[in-house]
Design an enzyme around this catalytic site. Structure first.
Site, PDB file in Angstrom:
ATOM      1  N   LYS A  34      68.447  -6.603 -27.091  1.00  0.00           N
ATOM      2  CA  LYS A  34      69.376  -7.678 -26.707  1.00  0.00           C
ATOM      3  C   LYS A  34      69.840  -8.453 -27.933  1.00  0.00           C
ATOM      4  O   LYS A  34      71.035  -8.692 -28.118  1.00  0.00           O
ATOM      5  CB  LYS A  34      68.698  -8.607 -25.706  1.00  0.00           C
ATOM      6  CG  LYS A  34      69.603  -9.731 -25.264  1.00  0.00           C
ATOM      7  CD  LYS A  34      68.971 -10.569 -24.172  1.00  0.00           C
ATOM      8  CE  LYS A  34      68.892  -9.777 -22.910  1.00  0.00           C
ATOM      9  NZ  LYS A  34      68.641 -10.389 -21.707  1.00  0.00           N
ATOM     10  N   ARG A 104      65.290 -16.039 -24.037  1.00  0.00           N
ATOM     11  CA  ARG A 104      65.249 -14.727 -23.368  1.00  0.00           C
ATOM     12  C   ARG A 104      64.438 -13.739 -24.170  1.00  0.00           C
ATOM     13  O   ARG A 104      64.600 -13.629 -25.382  1.00  0.00           O
ATOM     14  CB  ARG A 104      66.667 -14.154 -23.235  1.00  0.00           C
ATOM     15  CG  ARG A 104      67.578 -14.981 -22.378  1.00  0.00           C
ATOM     16  CD  ARG A 104      69.032 -14.594 -22.636  1.00  0.00           C
ATOM     17  NE  ARG A 104      69.935 -15.497 -21.938  1.00  0.00           N
ATOM     18  CZ  ARG A 104      70.496 -15.241 -20.760  1.00  0.00           C
ATOM     19  NH1 ARG A 104      70.271 -14.102 -20.158  1.00  0.00           N
ATOM     20  NH2 ARG A 104      71.292 -16.099 -20.193  1.00  0.00           N
ATOM     21  N   GLY A 113      63.239  -6.778 -16.301  1.00  0.00           N
ATOM     22  CA  GLY A 113      62.454  -7.699 -15.480  1.00  0.00           C
ATOM     23  C   GLY A 113      60.986  -7.770 -15.818  1.00  0.00           C
ATOM     24  O   GLY A 113      60.212  -8.419 -15.120  1.00  0.00           O
ATOM     25  N   MET A 115      59.577  -8.875 -18.686  1.00  0.00           N
ATOM     26  CA  MET A 115      59.143 -10.036 -19.470  1.00  0.00           C
ATOM     27  C   MET A 115      59.939 -11.259 -19.043  1.00  0.00           C
ATOM     28  O   MET A 115      60.666 -11.209 -18.065  1.00  0.00           O
ATOM     29  CB  MET A 115      59.287  -9.732 -20.947  1.00  0.00           C
ATOM     30  CG  MET A 115      58.242  -8.718 -21.401  1.00  0.00           C
ATOM     31  SD  MET A 115      58.375  -8.383 -23.130  1.00  0.00           S
ATOM     32  CE  MET A 115      60.033  -7.787 -23.260  1.00  0.00           C
ATOM     33  N   ARG A 348      74.976  -3.349 -23.319  1.00  0.00           N
ATOM     34  CA  ARG A 348      74.020  -2.271 -23.583  1.00  0.00           C
ATOM     35  C   ARG A 348      74.580  -0.986 -22.993  1.00  0.00           C
ATOM     36  O   ARG A 348      75.478  -1.030 -22.136  1.00  0.00           O
ATOM     37  CB  ARG A 348      72.649  -2.591 -23.003  1.00  0.00           C
ATOM     38  CG  ARG A 348      72.662  -2.742 -21.504  1.00  0.00           C
ATOM     39  CD  ARG A 348      71.271  -3.053 -20.979  1.00  0.00           C
ATOM     40  NE  ARG A 348      71.359  -3.419 -19.580  1.00  0.00           N
ATOM     41  CZ  ARG A 348      70.424  -4.066 -18.917  1.00  0.00           C
ATOM     42  NH1 ARG A 348      69.325  -4.442 -19.520  1.00  0.00           N
ATOM     43  NH2 ARG A 348      70.562  -4.341 -17.644  1.00  0.00           N
ATOM     44  N   HIS A 471      55.577  35.454  -6.227  1.00  0.00           N
ATOM     45  CA  HIS A 471      56.730  36.182  -5.717  1.00  0.00           C
ATOM     46  C   HIS A 471      57.749  35.237  -5.097  1.00  0.00           C
ATOM     47  O   HIS A 471      58.943  35.290  -5.383  1.00  0.00           O
ATOM     48  CB  HIS A 471      56.269  37.227  -4.693  1.00  0.00           C
ATOM     49  CG  HIS A 471      57.396  38.004  -4.124  1.00  0.00           C
ATOM     50  ND1 HIS A 471      58.011  37.645  -2.950  1.00  0.00           N
ATOM     51  CD2 HIS A 471      58.060  39.075  -4.585  1.00  0.00           C
ATOM     52  CE1 HIS A 471      58.993  38.490  -2.711  1.00  0.00           C
ATOM     53  NE2 HIS A 471      59.044  39.374  -3.691  1.00  0.00           N
ATOM     54  N   SER A 803      62.354  43.203 -24.393  1.00  0.00           N
ATOM     55  CA  SER A 803      62.596  42.048 -23.526  1.00  0.00           C
ATOM     56  C   SER A 803      61.235  41.486 -23.143  1.00  0.00           C
ATOM     57  O   SER A 803      60.391  42.207 -22.595  1.00  0.00           O
ATOM     58  CB  SER A 803      63.373  42.469 -22.281  1.00  0.00           C
ATOM     59  OG  SER A 803      63.502  41.366 -21.418  1.00  0.00           O
ATOM     60  N   CYS A 871      63.024  37.833 -20.229  1.00  0.00           N
ATOM     61  CA  CYS A 871      63.483  37.880 -18.844  1.00  0.00           C
ATOM     62  C   CYS A 871      62.447  37.309 -17.880  1.00  0.00           C
ATOM     63  O   CYS A 871      62.624  37.332 -16.678  1.00  0.00           O
ATOM     64  CB  CYS A 871      63.871  39.294 -18.437  1.00  0.00           C
ATOM     65  SG  CYS A 871      62.479  40.439 -18.476  1.00  0.00           S
ATOM     66  N   TYR A 891      69.037  36.729 -26.950  1.00  0.00           N
ATOM     67  CA  TYR A 891      69.478  36.102 -25.691  1.00  0.00           C
ATOM     68  C   TYR A 891      68.281  35.659 -24.876  1.00  0.00           C
ATOM     69  O   TYR A 891      67.136  36.053 -25.150  1.00  0.00           O
ATOM     70  CB  TYR A 891      70.332  37.097 -24.871  1.00  0.00           C
ATOM     71  CG  TYR A 891      69.522  38.260 -24.345  1.00  0.00           C
ATOM     72  CD1 TYR A 891      68.856  38.163 -23.120  1.00  0.00           C
ATOM     73  CD2 TYR A 891      69.372  39.435 -25.079  1.00  0.00           C
ATOM     74  CE1 TYR A 891      68.068  39.207 -22.651  1.00  0.00           C
ATOM     75  CE2 TYR A 891      68.595  40.483 -24.622  1.00  0.00           C
ATOM     76  CZ  TYR A 891      67.948  40.354 -23.404  1.00  0.00           C
ATOM     77  OH  TYR A 891      67.156  41.367 -22.941  1.00  0.00           O
TER      78      TYR A 891
HETATM   79  C1  PEP Z   1      57.673  39.415 -16.299  1.00  0.00           C
HETATM   80  O1  PEP Z   1      56.558  39.878 -16.180  1.00  0.00           O
HETATM   81  O2  PEP Z   1      57.917  38.411 -16.987  1.00  0.00           O
HETATM   82  C2  PEP Z   1      58.820  40.017 -15.598  1.00  0.00           C
HETATM   83  C3  PEP Z   1      60.038  39.581 -15.804  1.00  0.00           C
HETATM   84  O3  PEP Z   1      58.551  40.980 -14.700  1.00  0.00           O
HETATM   85  P1  PEP Z   1      58.029  40.711 -13.204  1.00  0.00           P
HETATM   86  O4  PEP Z   1      58.076  39.242 -12.963  1.00  0.00           O
HETATM   87  O5  PEP Z   1      58.923  41.484 -12.331  1.00  0.00           O
HETATM   88  O6  PEP Z   1      56.647  41.247 -13.298  1.00  0.00           O
END
Ligand code: PEP
Ligand code: MG
Length: 924
Positions: A34, A104, A113, A115, A348, A471, A803, A871, A891
């Site tokens: 402030k 203040r 609020g 203090m 602010r 799952h 991957s 992945c 990626y």
């Molecule tokens: C993993 O194991 O990270 C994967 C992508 O395969 P899944 O989840 O199908 O086992």
């Protein structure tokens, strides 16, 4: 030695800045948010009532010295007050021309609020009389005086609020009055006297008439309030350090309640709900600030001020523009108009919704106020997430809690809000949704691959077991279905078709609300608000800018031959419709197509089962020949949707028993048939049971799955590779640009690849010859077993890409079952600080991450241009994305619904590290 400076006038901001070496953050540390804002506005010639700030250092010294002002501080405060007298032409404590001030609090970070503040300091019996004489308005003076006595009593002397509220309420009741506005001058005068009696009774001494004593005690009270319970609790919750201290701001009082040419208000320089570039706020004429906030009177829209006080309004607009320009962000301001003269009391950075954040950032970049990079950095991935999923209205959640409709809490597996009727199995869920068009919440202890149809038809999923990569969670996220898993308080009775928590029973068909964002479950229907990406043009613009950042060559400084652009974002998609969605959300590749999901479809499962139960290779091949056209069709759709982009198709991964009925149910059927003497079909069932038994494994996740299954039964993957290449060839002939990448799961040793990959490559080449086309393709592997990461140098001799399957890699590195750990001990581990976060949600950088880093480095020793992605579920988690940027991934791949979040997170990583040298993490 010069005396330490504890007090700075608002107009001494240049000196403050010089003292701390120019850094604005340090100015805020010293003067508090402030104080820094008021001083900065003063420097910018914005009308701020004269005043000064006692620094946070003074507060810390006061607290450290056993609640003693540090030497020289009080004298400096008095000198500063003299200067304020000169600036205002008024005198503190002078009955003929009194100066009043507010005291203040103001810490570095706003602690709303938490203090203390005291207004109207300087009023006493004499100055009150003087004011009345000067102004001729005794109502205003006594109203102000009683406020001071009350605030002073409660804030400085610690007298409970009720001690003041009760006599006021009694007084009003006796006089038949309801509102403060109905009170006359005499009423307030009487109340002022009564409040003084309260102070005498409660504190044991009189309300101090000496204005300097008032100021000194108020300053001390603000210092002390830094360590008040409220403030300490708030800092603990908000993660604010306890050693910052608060500053004290002494500000000349300006009064908005001096008549109809006075007023007060609060405003945001842009709409904090939508982000629209319009002034948004309220004001009241003839009122004090707290009247606006307390909502005692109906406020006016800020634009109407143009009719009431046009000159002040125009000046206010100019100041708002100036402040935005200066701070380069939307401001939340407070102002008072005293007899037509505008005063700014606070500015602010304003709080705003996710939607407003995006719009304001994009608009400000387009207006040239901030850079595009800054716009990107101002939005958090969580805000993007909020914008993409239907959400429960926060007010509705509060109401649900108040109404006692809270039911249970689990793991927040897939964000978004879902409201529907409860059904306890996949078939009923699908039927109710499709045939009766009901909104369905599918509730199961856990889900299996053959529940997918029910999950897809449901608005939301709730399980009592399983964790963030179970799952249910993986599939739900993949398809953007809100999902809460592992809500272990819930007892599900699949016989009675009901569930129960603490005596609250929900029967099939009853309504519940599931919040996948928070993991909370409520009884009944809670209202939601639904967004859509296509309509969110500002978000689309921002994400396009994010992509541009990541596409900049050289933004990543790393080893020769490694990627120098930022991360790309690909998606995990099994079906063409998901691929299309992934593309529309901005994915530039498919990083994982889990082919086994296709096997569960109604017309295919019997063929798959026939294939598994085949006794000879010929029988198996015949069944696979039947499956081939289906698979080809699936892949054709994927290639078409991803025209020009890579598509990674993973060969079959799960253990075969997942495609067969459970041993328990088969045994039950066989026994029943035997008992009833039913002969027809018995032999077939018995044979099926024997096969299921023969496929039984104690640890299926560590058993016959992935590449092991391919080596054990190569016909399946041979069919899959043929289907992939036939589909790719056919699409090429239609003019689609295909880039198939065949991914072999669960490799542990290069010898597995040596065994299987050449056979598959032969098929690939054969199909291309048959169809007389060629196109780019790759064969590579998932890295999801620690041994694969450790021996990556060898594996890369065969694999053309890696991957990271971080779901399995996390499971196998920790030795935690991904399906059970969260239900049993993992949440406790996080609560107890044994693990910093759930490693199935955010990468464990030190363990799993280290293996990944090693794998990239080792792999690229063999193959410098090795394509590397991720992945597992971590591919959509911002912190894990940053890690992938640092270790040199090309990626990240995640559920289509998380693609926009990942695009932003990838750009954040690129920007965050763009100024640094070689970015690859050094080993500790
Ligand atoms: C993993 O194991 O990270 C994967 C992508 O395969 P899944 O989840 O199908 O086992
Ligand atoms: Mg896996």
């Amino acid at each position: 030695m010069a005396e330490k400076k504890w007090v700075y006038l608002f107009n001494e901001i240049d000196e403050v800045q010089k003292t701390v070496g120019g850094d604005w953050d340090k100015v805020r540390s010293l003067l508090g948010g402030k104080g820094a804002g008021l001083a900065d506005m003063t420097r910018a010639n914005v009308p701020v009532p004269p005043g000064f700030t006692v620094t946070t250092e003074a507060c810390n010294a006061y607290l450290a010295e056993g609640e003693q002002f540090p030497p020289g501080m009080w004298d400096q405060e008095l000198v500063a007050l003299k200067k304020v007298e000169t600036l205002t032409g008024k005198n503190f404590g002078d009955p003929n021309n009194p100066l009043f001030v507010s005291c203040r609090s103001g810490a570095k970070f706003s602690m709303p609020g938490m203090m203390d503040t005291v207004l109207n300091i300087g009023l006493n019996d004499e100055t009150a009389a003087g004011m009345i004489q000067k102004m001729g308005d005794s109502r205003f003076v006594y109203d102000s005086y009683r406020r001071l006595v009350e605030m002073f009593g409660s804030v400085v002397l610690g007298i409970p609020d009720e001690a003041f509220e009760e006599p006021l309420a009694d007084y009003k009741k006796n006089r038949g009055l309801k509102l403060d506005t109905e009170m006359t001058a005499d009423d307030w005068k009487t109340i002022t006297e009564e409040f003084k009696t309260v102070v005498r009774r409660e504190a044991g001494f009189d309300f101090p008439q000496d204005p300097y004593e008032q100021l000194r005690l108020a300053t001390e009270a603000v210092f002390k309030s830094w360590n008040g319970k409220r403030a300490v609790d708030y800092r603990n919750a908000a993660g604010i350090a306890h050693d910052l201290g608060t500053a004290v701001n002494i500000v000349t009082m300006v009064f908005g309640n001096l008549g109809t040419d006075s007023g007060t208000g609060v405003a945001f320089t842009r709409d904090p709900a939508t982000g629209e570039n319009i002034l948004y706020g309220d004001y009241l004429l003839n009122a004090q600030g707290e009247d606006v906030v307390a909502g005692i009177r109906n406020t006016e829209k800020i634009q109407n001020l143009n009719n009431d006080l046009p000159v002040a309004y125009q000046e206010f607009l100019d100041i708002c523009d100036k402040l935005e320009l200066h701070y380069r962000d939307m401001q939340d301001v407070e102002f008072t108009i005293e007899n037509g003269k505008l005063w700014m009391l606070q500015t602010r950075t304003g709080k705003r919704t996710a939607k407003a954040s995006v719009k304001i950032a994009v608009d400000m970049a387009n207006e040239g106020l901030i850079s595009r990079s800054e716009a990107i950095l101002r939005i958090t991935p969580e805000q993007v997430d909020t914008l993409l999923h239907p959400q429960f209205d926060t007010k509705a959640i509060d109401i649900a809690k108040k109404e006692g409709r809270y039911y249970a809490k689990g793991v927040n597996a897939s964000p978004g809000a879902a409201v529907g009727r409860v059904y306890f199995d996949a078939d009923t869920s699908e039927r109710k949704a499709k045939e009766e068009h009901q909104d369905v919440i599918m509730v199961r202890p856990f889900t299996k691959p053959d529940d997918v149809h029910g999950m897809l038809a449901a608005k939301g999923i709730l399980t009592s077991e399983g964790g963030a990569t179970s799952h249910a969670a993986v599939v739900a996220r993949q398809f953007g279905v809100p999902c809460v898993v592992g809500a272990s308080e819930i007892r599900i009775d699949l016989e009675k078709l009901e569930m129960e928590v603490g005596g609250k029973v929900v029967k099939e068909g009853e309504w519940i609300s599931v919040d996948g964002t928070s993991g909370l479950v409520f009884l009944g229907q809670t209202p939601t608000v639904a967004p859509s990406l296509e309509e969110q043009t500002d978000l689309l613009t921002l994400l396009k800018w994010a992509d541009d950042i990541c596409a900049t060559l050289g933004i990543r400084k790393t080893y020769p031959g490694w990627p120098t652009k930022g991360l790309q974002v690909w998606a995990n998609a099994d079906y063409p419709k998901d691929a299309r969605r992934a593309r529309s959300y901005g994915a530039v590749g498919i990083g994982l197509c889990r082919t086994e999901h296709m096997f569960f479809e109604q017309e295919r499962l019997p063929i798959v089962q026939k294939m598994i139960l085949a006794e000879t290779s010929d029988q198996r091949i015949a069944a696979l020949d039947e499956l081939l056209p289906y698979q080809r069709l699936d892949f054709e759709g994927l290639f078409e949707a991803m025209d020009g982009y890579p598509v990674i198709i993973r060969l079959i991964d799960p253990p075969l028993h997942e495609f067969l009925p459970s041993e328990e149910s088969l045994l039950e059927e066989v026994i029943t048939m035997r008992v009833k003497g039913e002969k027809v079909g018995l032999a077939k069932k018995e044979k099926l049971l024997a096969s299921v038994k023969s496929l039984h494994e104690s640890n299926p996740m560590l058993g016959l799955r992935g590449v092991r299954l391919s080596i054990y039964m190569p016909e399946i993957v041979e069919m899959q590779v043929r289907a992939i290449f036939e589909a790719a060839a056919d699409q090429t002939l239609k003019g689609v640009v295909v880039k198939p990448e065949v991914m072999i799961p669960l490799t542990g040793t290069v010898k597995e690849l040596n065994w299987i990959q050449p056979r598959l490559e032969r098929i690939a080449k054969q199909v291309m010859q048959e169809k007389e086309v060629t196109f780019e393709y790759k064969f590579g592997t998932m890295v999801e077993i620690p041994r694969a990461a450790i021996t990556a140098e060898e594996i890369a001799e065969v694999a053309e890409f890696f991957s990271f399957g971080t779901n399995d890699l996390t499971q196998m590195t920790f030795g935690y079952s991904r399906d059970d750990a969260e239900r049993n001990f993992l949440i406790k581990y996080v609560e107890e600080g044994i693990l910093p976060k759930n490693p199935f949600q955010t990468l464990d950088v030190e363990g799993v991450g280290r293996l990944m880093k090693m794998a990239v480095e080792e792999g690229r020793k063999t193959r410098v241009n090795l394509e590397v992605g991720i992945c597992g579920e971590h591919g959509g988690d911002p912190a894990s994305i940053e890690f992938c940027h640092l270790i040199g991934n090309n990626y990240v791949s995640c559920s289509p619904f998380r693609v926009p979040i990942a695009r932003l997170a990838a750009a954040h990583s690129a920007l965050k590290y763009s100024e640094m040298g070689v970015q690859v993490l050094e080993d500790k």
